[in-house]
Structures are given as structure tokens and as C-alpha cells.
Design a protein around this motif. Structure first.
Motif, PDB file in Angstrom:
ATOM      1  N   ALA A  38     -62.891 -25.574 -49.850  1.00 46.20           N
ATOM      2  CA  ALA A  38     -63.671 -26.686 -49.298  1.00 46.20           C
ATOM      3  C   ALA A  38     -62.911 -27.380 -48.170  1.00 46.20           C
ATOM      4  O   ALA A  38     -63.499 -27.715 -47.126  1.00 46.20           O
ATOM      5  CB  ALA A  38     -64.023 -27.683 -50.400  1.00 46.20           C
ATOM      6  N   LEU A  39     -61.615 -27.570 -48.340  1.00 47.31           N
ATOM      7  CA  LEU A  39     -60.805 -28.227 -47.306  1.00 47.31           C
ATOM      8  C   LEU A  39     -60.730 -27.384 -46.042  1.00 47.31           C
ATOM      9  O   LEU A  39     -60.971 -27.881 -44.933  1.00 47.31           O
ATOM     10  CB  LEU A  39     -59.396 -28.515 -47.824  1.00 47.31           C
ATOM     11  CG  LEU A  39     -58.409 -29.067 -46.802  1.00 47.31           C
ATOM     12  CD1 LEU A  39     -58.902 -30.392 -46.237  1.00 47.31           C
ATOM     13  CD2 LEU A  39     -57.032 -29.220 -47.412  1.00 47.31           C
ATOM     14  N   VAL A  40     -60.419 -26.105 -46.183  1.00 45.16           N
ATOM     15  CA  VAL A  40     -60.308 -25.233 -45.012  1.00 45.16           C
ATOM     16  C   VAL A  40     -61.652 -25.115 -44.306  1.00 45.16           C
ATOM     17  O   VAL A  40     -61.733 -25.182 -43.071  1.00 45.16           O
ATOM     18  CB  VAL A  40     -59.748 -23.852 -45.412  1.00 45.16           C
ATOM     19  CG1 VAL A  40     -59.834 -22.873 -44.260  1.00 45.16           C
ATOM     20  CG2 VAL A  40     -58.317 -23.985 -45.895  1.00 45.16           C
ATOM     21  N   HIS A  46     -65.661 -28.781 -38.814  1.00 50.45           N
ATOM     22  CA  HIS A  46     -65.442 -29.915 -37.909  1.00 50.45           C
ATOM     23  C   HIS A  46     -64.961 -29.427 -36.551  1.00 50.45           C
ATOM     24  O   HIS A  46     -65.437 -29.872 -35.501  1.00 50.45           O
ATOM     25  CB  HIS A  46     -64.451 -30.897 -38.539  1.00 50.45           C
ATOM     26  CG  HIS A  46     -64.251 -32.124 -37.726  1.00 50.45           C
ATOM     27  ND1 HIS A  46     -63.134 -32.308 -36.937  1.00 50.45           N
ATOM     28  CD2 HIS A  46     -65.017 -33.226 -37.555  1.00 50.45           C
ATOM     29  CE1 HIS A  46     -63.229 -33.473 -36.327  1.00 50.45           C
ATOM     30  NE2 HIS A  46     -64.363 -34.043 -36.680  1.00 50.45           N
ATOM     31  N   HIS A  47     -64.022 -28.500 -36.551  1.00 53.38           N
ATOM     32  CA  HIS A  47     -63.464 -27.962 -35.306  1.00 53.38           C
ATOM     33  C   HIS A  47     -64.552 -27.294 -34.456  1.00 53.38           C
ATOM     34  O   HIS A  47     -64.546 -27.408 -33.233  1.00 53.38           O
ATOM     35  CB  HIS A  47     -62.344 -26.964 -35.613  1.00 53.38           C
ATOM     36  CG  HIS A  47     -61.775 -26.319 -34.403  1.00 53.38           C
ATOM     37  ND1 HIS A  47     -60.936 -26.983 -33.532  1.00 53.38           N
ATOM     38  CD2 HIS A  47     -61.927 -25.074 -33.902  1.00 53.38           C
ATOM     39  CE1 HIS A  47     -60.602 -26.166 -32.552  1.00 53.38           C
ATOM     40  NE2 HIS A  47     -61.192 -24.995 -32.755  1.00 53.38           N
ATOM     41  N   LEU A  48     -65.477 -26.597 -35.117  1.00 50.61           N
ATOM     42  CA  LEU A  48     -66.547 -25.911 -34.398  1.00 50.61           C
ATOM     43  C   LEU A  48     -67.707 -26.828 -34.024  1.00 50.61           C
ATOM     44  O   LEU A  48     -68.659 -26.392 -33.383  1.00 50.61           O
ATOM     45  CB  LEU A  48     -67.081 -24.744 -35.240  1.00 50.61           C
ATOM     46  CG  LEU A  48     -66.102 -23.609 -35.500  1.00 50.61           C
ATOM     47  CD1 LEU A  48     -66.716 -22.587 -36.441  1.00 50.61           C
ATOM     48  CD2 LEU A  48     -65.681 -22.956 -34.177  1.00 50.61           C
ATOM     49  N   GLY A  49     -67.621 -28.088 -34.442  1.00 48.36           N
ATOM     50  CA  GLY A  49     -68.670 -29.039 -34.114  1.00 48.36           C
ATOM     51  C   GLY A  49     -69.888 -28.941 -35.018  1.00 48.36           C
ATOM     52  O   GLY A  49     -70.932 -29.524 -34.719  1.00 48.36           O
ATOM     53  N   LYS A  50     -69.768 -28.228 -36.119  1.00 47.59           N
ATOM     54  CA  LYS A  50     -70.881 -28.098 -37.071  1.00 47.59           C
ATOM     55  C   LYS A  50     -70.946 -29.287 -38.021  1.00 47.59           C
ATOM     56  O   LYS A  50     -71.967 -29.517 -38.648  1.00 47.59           O
ATOM     57  CB  LYS A  50     -70.748 -26.812 -37.888  1.00 47.59           C
ATOM     58  CG  LYS A  50     -70.652 -25.552 -37.064  1.00 47.59           C
ATOM     59  CD  LYS A  50     -71.994 -25.148 -36.549  1.00 47.59           C
ATOM     60  CE  LYS A  50     -71.882 -23.803 -35.837  1.00 47.59           C
ATOM     61  NZ  LYS A  50     -73.140 -23.374 -35.278  1.00 47.59           N
ATOM     62  N   GLU A  56     -67.966 -34.745 -44.155  1.00 40.90           N
ATOM     63  CA  GLU A  56     -69.256 -34.065 -44.010  1.00 40.90           C
ATOM     64  C   GLU A  56     -69.069 -32.551 -44.117  1.00 40.90           C
ATOM     65  O   GLU A  56     -69.855 -31.855 -44.779  1.00 40.90           O
ATOM     66  CB  GLU A  56     -69.909 -34.411 -42.676  1.00 40.90           C
ATOM     67  CG  GLU A  56     -71.247 -33.714 -42.495  1.00 40.90           C
ATOM     68  CD  GLU A  56     -71.889 -33.978 -41.129  1.00 40.90           C
ATOM     69  OE1 GLU A  56     -73.061 -33.617 -40.991  1.00 40.90           O
ATOM     70  OE2 GLU A  56     -71.237 -34.536 -40.231  1.00 40.90           O
ATOM     71  N   GLY A  57     -68.028 -32.030 -43.487  1.00 39.26           N
ATOM     72  CA  GLY A  57     -67.739 -30.599 -43.573  1.00 39.26           C
ATOM     73  C   GLY A  57     -67.441 -30.168 -44.999  1.00 39.26           C
ATOM     74  O   GLY A  57     -67.872 -29.101 -45.443  1.00 39.26           O
ATOM     75  N   ALA A  58     -66.700 -30.996 -45.728  1.00 43.29           N
ATOM     76  CA  ALA A  58     -66.390 -30.686 -47.130  1.00 43.29           C
ATOM     77  C   ALA A  58     -67.665 -30.684 -47.968  1.00 43.29           C
ATOM     78  O   ALA A  58     -67.841 -29.814 -48.828  1.00 43.29           O
ATOM     79  CB  ALA A  58     -65.379 -31.684 -47.683  1.00 43.29           C
ATOM     80  N   ASP A  59     -68.568 -31.623 -47.703  1.00 43.27           N
ATOM     81  CA  ASP A  59     -69.851 -31.645 -48.415  1.00 43.27           C
ATOM     82  C   ASP A  59     -70.653 -30.383 -48.130  1.00 43.27           C
ATOM     83  O   ASP A  59     -71.259 -29.798 -49.038  1.00 43.27           O
ATOM     84  CB  ASP A  59     -70.668 -32.881 -48.032  1.00 43.27           C
ATOM     85  CG  ASP A  59     -70.103 -34.176 -48.593  1.00 43.27           C
ATOM     86  OD1 ASP A  59     -69.300 -34.114 -49.549  1.00 43.27           O
ATOM     87  OD2 ASP A  59     -70.483 -35.244 -48.071  1.00 43.27           O
ATOM     88  N   MET A  60     -70.651 -29.954 -46.874  1.00 44.22           N
ATOM     89  CA  MET A  60     -71.361 -28.731 -46.507  1.00 44.22           C
ATOM     90  C   MET A  60     -70.750 -27.520 -47.217  1.00 44.22           C
ATOM     91  O   MET A  60     -71.480 -26.648 -47.710  1.00 44.22           O
ATOM     92  CB  MET A  60     -71.321 -28.547 -44.985  1.00 44.22           C
ATOM     93  CG  MET A  60     -72.092 -29.593 -44.205  1.00 44.22           C
ATOM     94  SD  MET A  60     -71.735 -29.570 -42.426  1.00 44.22           S
ATOM     95  CE  MET A  60     -72.404 -27.978 -41.968  1.00 44.22           C
ATOM     96  N   ALA A  61     -69.440 -27.476 -47.237  1.00 46.00           N
ATOM     97  CA  ALA A  61     -68.748 -26.354 -47.885  1.00 46.00           C
ATOM     98  C   ALA A  61     -69.023 -26.335 -49.380  1.00 46.00           C
ATOM     99  O   ALA A  61     -69.336 -25.273 -49.948  1.00 46.00           O
ATOM    100  CB  ALA A  61     -67.247 -26.456 -47.622  1.00 46.00           C
TER     101      ALA A  61
END
Length: 75
Positions: A38-40, A46-50, A56-61
Motif C-alpha cells: 500500500a505504501l509503495v 502520487h508520483h504519476l499524478g493518479k 489518497e494513493g494508499a486508499d486507492m491501493a
């Protein structure tokens, strides 16, 4: 003589355990490997702008891991 630490390691068993932990995490089983994925994934998203933020990225993962979609990509 140095302060060397020597550890006997069963490479095959270690690889099998790591693979099983990874598949379990990809299937939504919570634990250290799940958290690492989830962290990676959050950092990458986030880096890719998604994702607008790491949380938010962790929630998506976590949503992908928990839904079973992640493990389907590797099976």
C-alpha cells in the motif's frame, strides 16, 4: 578477527515464504507485506499524478488489494 554475523538461510524456503506473503497481501490479507504494498503503491500513484496525496494513493491501493483485483493481475 571482525565481528562478523553469520546466518544460515534456506534460500528456497525464504523465497517461498516471501512469495506466499506477497500473494496473501495481493489478496487483501493484512499485515506487514500488505502495508508495504500500500505504501509503495501510494508513492507511485502520487508520483504519476493518479493520486493527489499519499493518503489518497494508499486508499486507492488498499481498495485494489481488498477487492481482489490486485491478485488477479498476477495469477
Amino acid at each position: 578477527q571482525g565481528d562478523e554475523v553469520v546466518m544460515a538461510l534456506n534460500i528456497k524456503a525464504t523465497a517461498q515464504a516471501a512469495a506466499q506473503a506477497g500473494l496473501s497481501a495481493l489478496s487483501g490479507s493484512r499485515g506487514a507485506t500488505y502495508d508495504s504494498l500500500a505504501l509503495v503503491a501510494a508513492i507511485v500513484l502520487h508520483h504519476l499524478g493518479k493520486a493527489r496525496s499519499l493518503p489518497e494513493g494508499a486508499d486507492m491501493a488498499r481498495a485494489a488489494l481488498d477487492s481482489g483485483k490486485a491478485v488477479l493481475r498476477v495469477k
